[in-house]
Design a protein around this motif. Sequence first.
Motif, PDB file in Angstrom:
ATOM      1  N   ASP A  78      11.597 -18.087   8.408  1.00 33.07           N
ATOM      2  CA  ASP A  78      12.237 -18.364   6.928  1.00 33.07           C
ATOM      3  C   ASP A  78      12.495 -19.097   6.305  1.00 33.07           C
ATOM      4  OD1 ASP A  78      12.220 -20.031   9.412  1.00 33.07           O
ATOM      5  OD2 ASP A  78      14.354 -20.337  10.040  1.00 33.07           O
ATOM      6  N   ASP A  79      10.755 -20.582   6.773  1.00 32.40           N
ATOM      7  CA  ASP A  79      10.251 -21.321   6.147  1.00 32.40           C
ATOM      8  C   ASP A  79       9.502 -21.229   4.696  1.00 32.40           C
ATOM      9  OD1 ASP A  79      11.381 -23.246   7.546  1.00 32.40           O
ATOM     10  OD2 ASP A  79      10.448 -23.520   9.221  1.00 32.40           O
ATOM     11  N   ALA A  80       8.403 -19.843   5.543  1.00 32.77           N
ATOM     12  CA  ALA A  80       7.841 -19.248   4.589  1.00 32.77           C
ATOM     13  C   ALA A  80       8.223 -18.554   3.594  1.00 32.77           C
ATOM     14  CB  ALA A  80       7.028 -18.489   4.646  1.00 32.77           C
ATOM     15  N   LEU A  81       9.932 -18.142   3.645  1.00 34.46           N
ATOM     16  CA  LEU A  81       9.961 -17.555   2.567  1.00 34.46           C
ATOM     17  C   LEU A  81      10.824 -18.590   1.888  1.00 34.46           C
ATOM     18  CD1 LEU A  81      11.845 -14.428   4.578  1.00 34.46           C
ATOM     19  CD2 LEU A  81      10.226 -14.319   2.234  1.00 34.46           C
ATOM     20  N   GLY A  82      10.898 -20.022   2.232  1.00 32.01           N
ATOM     21  CA  GLY A  82      11.898 -20.703   1.340  1.00 32.01           C
ATOM     22  C   GLY A  82      13.546 -20.348   1.353  1.00 32.01           C
ATOM     23  N   LEU A  83      14.555 -20.737   2.750  1.00 31.03           N
ATOM     24  CA  LEU A  83      15.446 -20.112   3.197  1.00 31.03           C
ATOM     25  C   LEU A  83      15.998 -21.522   3.053  1.00 31.03           C
ATOM     26  CD1 LEU A  83      15.819 -17.326   5.582  1.00 31.03           C
ATOM     27  CD2 LEU A  83      16.443 -17.684   2.923  1.00 31.03           C
ATOM     28  N   SER A  84      17.245 -21.981   2.514  1.00 26.68           N
ATOM     29  CA  SER A  84      18.275 -23.365   2.949  1.00 26.68           C
ATOM     30  C   SER A  84      18.860 -23.585   4.369  1.00 26.68           C
ATOM     31  CB  SER A  84      19.191 -22.852   1.705  1.00 26.68           C
ATOM     32  OG  SER A  84      19.622 -22.132   1.767  1.00 26.68           O
ATOM     33  N   ALA A  85      18.984 -24.287   4.710  1.00 25.45           N
ATOM     34  CA  ALA A  85      19.884 -24.542   5.887  1.00 25.45           C
ATOM     35  C   ALA A  85      20.728 -23.447   6.071  1.00 25.45           C
ATOM     36  CB  ALA A  85      19.962 -25.629   5.917  1.00 25.45           C
ATOM     37  N   SER A  86      21.872 -23.685   4.614  1.00 24.25           N
ATOM     38  CA  SER A  86      23.175 -22.827   5.159  1.00 24.25           C
ATOM     39  C   SER A  86      22.402 -21.472   4.923  1.00 24.25           C
ATOM     40  CB  SER A  86      23.986 -22.882   3.883  1.00 24.25           C
ATOM     41  OG  SER A  86      24.107 -22.563   2.615  1.00 24.25           O
ATOM     42  N   GLY A  87      21.153 -20.840   4.642  1.00 22.93           N
ATOM     43  CA  GLY A  87      21.284 -19.389   4.216  1.00 22.93           C
ATOM     44  C   GLY A  87      20.582 -19.000   5.463  1.00 22.93           C
TER      45      GLY A  87
END
Length: 242
Positions: A38-47
């Motif tokens: 998720d971090d590598a994909l740049g997801l937001s907290a709500s995502g």
Amino acid sequence: MSEFKEYAAWDAPTRWFHWLNVLAVVGLIGTGLVVLFDDALGLSASGKLTLKSVHASFGYVMVFNLFWRFAWAFLGNRYARWRAIVPGGPGYFVALRAYTDSFLTGEPQQYVGHNPLARIAVALLFLLLLVQAVTGLVLVGTDLYWPPFGHWFAAWVAAPGVDPSLVVPGAAHLIDNTSYDAMRAFRSPFVEVHELGFYALAALIVLHVIAVVATEVHEGGSITSAMFTGRKILSRPPPDAP
Ligand code: HEM
């Protein structure tokens, strides 16, 4: 010329379990992979939260289906039962030897249910699914405060005087930081095991598919279509027929 005979192999609940499990596990692996990166994909907290909710929803389907299958192993036909799945029991090693020997001679024995080698793989698959189910249910409690353990984790981290049922992910003002850190430390080994379980399961699924294709090619016996129709067509007398 060999004579083909048809046998009733997988009963309907076993077939339904199998295909529902395939769908749920594909959903879990797909969404689990995104959670993993998720971090590598740049997801937001709500995502991330939405993603975990979708992943956990597939998880509940898998868990109910799996527990139903475990119950069915006490009730189903002879090929759905524990003694046809778990390796071991009287005569198991003799049967395993006979099967592997026959496989090497190029005329493998044809089983109606799982052959003795397949029993090892199927038991391992069930075990890994159980590990994922238990660790997943803990994680969904620590991350989203969802059942069956969510209320307990919410009560652990709620700030003094806060009703645990009001605790939701991200509501920092409702949380006691020291308890929250302790809860995260408790959760940590469950994440590790869940992640390792994912890799082991992914590897075993690949092996399972290869084994099914290899068996179909070497033995014939319509083993893939049998998981749809319930019936196997075999050319040699199976060792596990009644
Ligand atoms: C075939 C079964 C399953 C597979 C392959 C799987 C796979 C994964 C993977 C790869 C992750 C990412 C791990 C990480 O971030 O380090 C994950 C996280 C998670 N899984 Fe599963 N999972 C399965 C079953 C379940 C079940 C049954 C539940 C709950 C009902 C569940 C709930 C969760 C939760 C809440 C997370 C987030 C953990 C975090 O915050 O990092 N999973 N899963």
